[in-house]
Design a protein around this motif. Structure first.
Motif: not given
Ligand SMILES: *Cc1c(COP(=O)(O)O)cnc(C)c1O
Length: 351
Positions: A85-87, A111, A181, A183-184, A207, A209-210, A218
């Motif tokens: 996951g990017s987290d 975030y 970051d 993510a989107y 990521t 995830s989106k 993950r």
């Molecule tokens: C969703 C999100 C992430 C993390 O996504 P992971 O599911 O952990 O890969 C990171 N940064 C932002 C701003 C997000 O909204």
């Protein structure tokens, strides 16, 4: 609090993820998941990998995945880092690249995991206010810092910072790492990955995830100069050598290879977003311009928390943040067309 806790654990303020309720038939628009499934080719690749090889550890370097990402973005494999996951990738970034003597900078509305990582890794920080239009103004980041991080588009506002503004920041800010970051970014932004060859202080995280609909798998990644990547590898190999399992490696690689499905589903989300924005505006909402798979909206006459509660009674879940300046807003994930319709029906009842 337990007598077995260290003072450190006692002082931690953990991140609170959007809830994952176990109720059927919910219209779940609170955690920015993709309404469409992952690429069928990714699912098939994982099904094919579901065999006796699971007795073996995965490739600690996830080479197959790094190569797929490197090919997709036209960079070398040594520019790519992957994590659970990017987290997790971001955690290593805070730990390995942002912990210096000076405070790091990030937006005051952003975030909410960033301050949590600062607490976990002892990174000092200063929050920089968004401007009156809720935009990140990168001119405000021209001050001494130990690093800079911001999402692009920003979360939870959805507002995009133009790549030209990011490049001028990189021209000024050459002595500390700048993390974007993304993510989107696939829902209407332009990636900063094209700038990593020119700016060795730039690290871009993403990521699956989106936009690639694999939140359950993950997988996240970072792209930057090999020196930055090596710092992340050193942290990773001092923490967990096998963050990605066999399923994650093959599934994520196949998702990157299936560009056609990726384009179609991102486009469908973008079209639904534009339709939903129009409908919310006709209901009297103010909607911030979004380049993400969610929108941030407020009704001038209704409290955000009250609206969220009334929607919940109608089995529609959205996210509300109890933070100064954004208390009136709701963050609404773009769902499938029928989910978005259900949201609008519920809002019509409530208003
Ligand atoms: C969703 C999100 C992430 C993390 O996504 P992971 O599911 O952990 O890969 C990171 N940064 C932002 C701003 C997000 O909204």
């Amino acid at each position: 609090m337990s007598k077995f806790w260290s003072a450190f654990v006692n002082d931690l303020v953990p991140y609170v993820p959007g809830e994952q309720p176990k109720i059927a038939n919910l219209v779940k628009l609170n955690t920015n998941e993709n309404p469409y499934g992952p690429s069928p080719k990714a699912v098939a690749a994982m099904q094919a990998a579901l065999n006796d090889d699971l007795r073996l550890y995965p490739d600690p370097n996830a080479d197959v995945l790094k190569q797929a990402i490197a090919d997709y973005y036209g960079v070398g494999k040594s520019h790519v880092f992957v994590g659970n996951g990017s987290d997790e990738v971001l955690a290593h970034v805070f730990h390995g690249l942002l912990k210096h003597d000076r405070p790091i900078l990030f937006p005051d509305i952003s975030y909410s995991f960033y301050p949590v990582y600062c607490g976990l890794y002892g990174v000092s920080f200063r929050q920089v206010m968004l401007n009156a239009n809720y935009e990140i103004d990168l001119d405000d980041y021209a001050q001494p810092n130990g690093g800079i991080i911001f999402p692009n588009p920003n979360a939870p506002t959805g507002i995009l910072t133009p790549l030209s503004a990011i490049e001028s920041l990189l021209q000024r800010n050459t002595d500390s790492v700048v993390v974007v970051d993304e993510a989107y970014v696939d829902f209407g932004g332009e990636t900063a990955i094209t700038l990593v060859r020119k700016y060795p202080q730039l690290l871009v995280t993403q990521t699956l995830s989106k936009s690639r609909s694999l939140a359950g798998l993950r997988v996240g990644l970072a792209i930057g100069h090999p020196d930055l990547i090596e710092a992340l590898e050193r942290i990773k190999n001092s923490f967990n050598s096998y963050p990605l399992g066999r399923m994650a490696i093959v599934g994520a690689a196949a998702a990157f290879d299936d560009q056609e499905y990726f384009r179609q589903t991102c486009q469908a989300v973008i079209e639904s977003r534009e339709k939903l924005v129009g409908e919310l505006v006709s209901l009297g909402f103010e909607v911030l311009p979004s380049a993400a798979n969610f929108i941030f909206a407020r009704h001038p006459e209704r409290e955000g928390s009250a609206l969220a509660a009334l929607l919940r009674e109608r089995a529609v879940i959205v996210r509300h943040f109890r933070s100064p300046r954004i208390e009136q807003f709701l963050r609404i994930t773009i769902g499938a067309p029928e989910q978005n319709d259900a949201l609008i029906r519920a809002l019509k009842e409530v208003l």
